[in-house]
Design an enzyme around this catalytic site. Structure first.
Site, PDB file in Angstrom:
ATOM      1  N   GLU A  82     -78.777  14.714  64.073  1.00 18.03           N
ATOM      2  CA  GLU A  82     -78.714  15.379  65.345  1.00 18.03           C
ATOM      3  C   GLU A  82     -79.652  16.512  64.963  1.00 18.03           C
ATOM      4  O   GLU A  82     -79.772  17.174  63.881  1.00 18.03           O
ATOM      5  CB  GLU A  82     -77.385  15.952  65.559  1.00 18.03           C
ATOM      6  CG  GLU A  82     -76.116  14.862  65.874  1.00 18.03           C
ATOM      7  CD  GLU A  82     -74.992  15.723  66.196  1.00 18.03           C
ATOM      8  OE1 GLU A  82     -74.817  16.746  66.479  1.00 18.03           O
ATOM      9  OE2 GLU A  82     -73.897  14.965  65.882  1.00 18.03           O
ATOM     10  N   GLU A 122     -68.920  14.337  61.916  1.00 19.82           N
ATOM     11  CA  GLU A 122     -68.876  15.615  61.477  1.00 19.82           C
ATOM     12  C   GLU A 122     -67.420  16.017  60.785  1.00 19.82           C
ATOM     13  O   GLU A 122     -66.786  17.034  61.296  1.00 19.82           O
ATOM     14  CB  GLU A 122     -69.099  16.985  62.087  1.00 19.82           C
ATOM     15  CG  GLU A 122     -70.728  16.680  62.656  1.00 19.82           C
ATOM     16  CD  GLU A 122     -71.414  18.086  63.171  1.00 19.82           C
ATOM     17  OE1 GLU A 122     -70.598  18.836  63.794  1.00 19.82           O
ATOM     18  OE2 GLU A 122     -72.412  18.430  63.264  1.00 19.82           O
TER      19      GLU A 122
HETATM   20  C1  GAL Z   1     -72.773  18.916  66.408  1.00 18.87           C
HETATM   21  C2  GAL Z   1     -71.833  17.806  66.841  1.00 18.87           C
HETATM   22  C3  GAL Z   1     -71.952  17.270  68.309  1.00 18.87           C
HETATM   23  C4  GAL Z   1     -72.437  18.349  69.211  1.00 18.87           C
HETATM   24  C5  GAL Z   1     -73.612  19.286  68.726  1.00 18.87           C
HETATM   25  C6  GAL Z   1     -73.753  20.319  69.729  1.00 18.87           C
HETATM   26  O1  GAL Z   1     -72.420  19.720  65.254  1.00 18.87           O
HETATM   27  O2  GAL Z   1     -71.707  16.724  66.006  1.00 18.87           O
HETATM   28  O3  GAL Z   1     -71.143  16.385  68.803  1.00 18.87           O
HETATM   29  O4  GAL Z   1     -71.145  19.030  69.431  1.00 18.87           O
HETATM   30  O5  GAL Z   1     -72.919  19.864  67.396  1.00 18.87           O
HETATM   31  O6  GAL Z   1     -74.872  21.220  68.859  1.00 18.87           O
END
Ligand code: GAL
Length: 679
Positions: free
Chosen positions: A317, A158
């Site tokens: 994710e 990110e």
């Molecule tokens: C994302 C990040 C992850 C984790 C996740 C939690 O933005 O890439 O490492 O922190 O959020 O929702």
């Protein structure tokens, strides 16, 4: 129409299911690592994203590298049919690095350097940091780049934020020198610096827009944002180049964050092989119906899909359960998880991946949802939903590599977005560029018409209808692009705030929309009114159909356009509110005011009919998307409402249930169907 399929990977077959896995947090618990493999297989997982934030374990002190543990895990996963997306660990730095190379730590807009800690906060310029990044990436690629289980590189995590340190400042000045050909008077002209006596005599005098410094020059504010995107892309490229030097055959991605405002993703995506992003909608919030939350997510997916239309993207994710950073961290209600996963695939993703596989015991994300909870078993509600998702993805394996094919596009650009937000005028709170784009997309989606989200500089020729809300800043070549598009038969819908400034935020002279667009639309916008909340007007279309207007209304002069609707009241009563101008074989529509969405839909129906694009009557809350191969089409119907839905004229076999439909599709609340159909 020729649509190619493009599988991202030859193995594993089908779609990816898995997510972020942090075994480095559990190296003292081999029993848990073993149990993870068993549970992954139970959940039909075929991918694990390893190494995100693992730098301090991979290089515990400078020049000492430990990858054996990682190789062992990759081996074990691979033996069990689970492939790895391997991250470079540069999203967070080990403490030794910051202590020895403090220039790696970012400086904020008040000029203060960070202390060590947190993550995602490195300086993008610092040569010493870049050298450490190159070293760890090279070592990682040499150690594991030939692993048979390695699918792809995941660069950092990110990427985002800004750095105002002296190194970044000097790079910014260098960037401006290049941009203005070393001619400071060209910069002064482009930034209109005679205003308030702000002329520069040398590039060295230019500071970034610091918190307590210069913030009044629109061109400077925009250039800083563009520079930050350029510099971050440059940083990203150094990681990519380092990996490619060792493993030219392994594709690279980095995970994007929704419509993140700080970086122009149109620039950042270019050096990537695959676009991926992290989706965390606030499902079940108390501000909007569930279907609207889904529709926003569909918009975000469309943005990601449209960066590289010739291949699928990845959902890198998503939360298998709750997150820990929303204002209210609600649990995902039963059924939401599966529907959101299927929506990603419907919109063009070849994966449903999670953050995170297993919940950590401590630190900041200990209460963030995971596939495996602190309970540690495979029989929790969340685990079972993930397992069911895994089965659904297996049933959808033939969808992998298929592509969307849309004939409607919506224009959404970062420089335009930044310039609108920065302009001093209208009403700060009501500008709402992002929301305006989102609402147009949602309206079209509700008619069963999917769209791609493009830039004003993209090739528009494959599209029959292009919608360009609030096209305030015209990038170089944009007006020629739009004019050519209409002349050659395209239908273009734009309107209030179009064509006010050039790429440096200088206003166009001779009437808005500028740079020749007033000839295209056949109108000149003479003034723009900002309506106080509660004050409305209306547009009356031919036949008396009336739609409310709020927030913004322009006063138009006709220059050849035909009037489709007039203002109902006020000083502008009976003057044009919506117009059309035929140019070449196409039509340029101008909507001078912020019409209620029903009014926009009224206009879109007319444009879609002209463009020969059929509109579907879908029950409220049902979303429709298609993906194509040469011979087949996969039609996704997603019921995002809390009511059952019946859809007529649906034929084919539902890949999720095996049911053969003879014309009527019935969906329970939160149920989806994927129809496999011959083309
Ligand atoms: C994302 C990040 C992850 C984790 C996740 C939690 O933005 O890439 O490492 O922190 O959020 O929702």
């Amino acid at each position: 129409m020729r649509v190619q399929t493009n599988r991202l990977f030859s193995k594993p077959a089908g779609l990816l299911h898995g997510g972020d896995y942090n075994p480095e947090q559990w190296l003292d618990r081999p029993d848990i690592l073993e149990e993870d493999i068993r549970l992954m297989k139970q959940a039909h997982v075929n991918e694990a994203t390893l190494g995100v934030f693992a730098w301090s374990v991979e290089e515990p002190s400078e020049g000492v590298f430990h990858f054996d543990w990682l190789k062992e895990i990759m081996d074990r996963l691979y033996e069990n049919g689970i492939y790895t997306i391997l991250a470079t660990p540069t999203g967070a730095r080990p403490v030794w690095l910051d202590k020895k190379y403090p220039e790696a730590m970012r400086v904020n807009s008040a000029g203060e350097r960070n202390l060590h800690g947190l993550r995602h906060n490195h300086c993008m310029s610092a040569p010493a940091f870049r050298a450490r990044v190159k070293m760890i990436d090279t070592q990682l690629a040499q150690a594991l780049g030939n692993h048979p289980g390695l699918l792809m590189w995941h660069i950092s995590n990110e990427l985002g934020g800004e750095c105002y340190c002296p190194l970044c400042r000097a790079r910014f000045q260098q960037y401006l020198r290049g941009r203005f050909g070393g001619d400071i008077s060209a910069l002064n002209h482009a930034w209109w610096t005679t205003f308030w006596s702000h002329q520069f005599s040398d590039f060295d005098e230019i500071d970034p827009p610091m918190k307590n410094g210069e913030g009044s020059i629109g061109g400077l504010n925009l250039a800083w944002k563009e520079f930050t995107s350029w510099n971050m892309t440059d940083f990203l490229k150094t990681e990519i180049d380092t990996l490619r030097a060792v493993t030219p055959h392994i594709p690279v991605t980095t995970n994007f964050m929704k419509l993140y405002n700080g970086l122009d993703y149109r620039v950042l995506h270019r050096p990537l092989d695959v676009v991926s992003w992290d989706s965390y909608p606030r499902f079940g919030n108390n501000e909007e119906p569930l279907a609207d939350t889904f529709a926003e997510n569909a918009f975000d997916h469309a943005v990601m899909r449209s960066f590289k239309k010739d291949r699928p993207f990845l959902l890198m994710e998503s939360a298998p359960g709750l997150v820990n950073w929303h204002p209210y961290n609600a649990l995902k209600r039963p059924g939401i998880h599966s529907l959101a996963g299927l929506q990603a695939v419907a919109c063009g993703a070849d994966s449903v991946l999670y953050f995170q596989w297993r919940k950590g015991r401590g630190s900041f994300e200990q209460y963030h949802g995971a596939v495996v909870d602190h309970l540690g078993t495979g029989d929790t509600r969340v685990f079972k939903e993930v397992e069911a998702m895994g089965s659904q993805l297996q049933a959808l394996a033939p969808v992998a590599g298929s592509l969307s094919h849309n004939r409607v596009a919506l224009l959404f650009d970062w420089p335009n977005r930044w310039a609108i937000a920065d302009m001093a005028g209208l009403s700060r709170e009501k500008k709402q560029y992002e929301r305006t784009c989102l609402l147009q997309h949602r309206s079209l989606l509700r008619m069963g018409v999917d769209c791609d989200i493009l830039s004003m500089q993209d090739d528009l020729t494959p599209y029959k209808l292009v919608v360009a809300p609030m096209l305030y800043l015209l990038e170089l070549g944009a007006s020629e692009n739009l004019t050519r598009y209409v002349q050659q038969g395209g239908n273009l819908v734009a309107g209030y705030l179009a064509g006010y400034v050039n790429e440096d935020t200088l206003c166009w002279l001779g009437g808005f929309p500028g740079d020749g667009l007033s000839d295209l639309f056949g109108v000149i916008s003479e003034e723009i009114d900002t309506l106080y909340p509660g004050k409305t007007n209306a547009a009356i279309f031919e036949g008396g159909t009336r739609f409310a207007i709020q927030d913004f209304a322009e006063l138009l002069r006709l220059k050849g356009a035909q009037v489709l609707a007039k203002y109902e009241q006020d000083y502008c009563q009976n003057t044009p509110a919506v117009t059309v101008h035929t140019v070449g074989t196409g039509n340029a529509y101008y909507v001078a005011a912020r019409l209620e969405q029903a009014g926009m839909e009224h206009l879109y129906r007319r444009c879609l009919a002209e463009a020969g694009i059929p509109v579907q009557s879908l029950p409220h809350g049902v979303e429709f998307h298609c993906r194509y191969t040469e011979k087949e089409r996969f039609a996704f119907y997603l019921n995002e409402s809390e009511n059952p839905a019946t859809i007529a004229d649906v034929f084919g076999t539902d890949m999720l249930t095996g049911q053969v439909l003879d014309g009527t599709l019935r969906l329970a609340p939160l149920q989806a169907a994927v129809l496999r159909q011959a083309r």
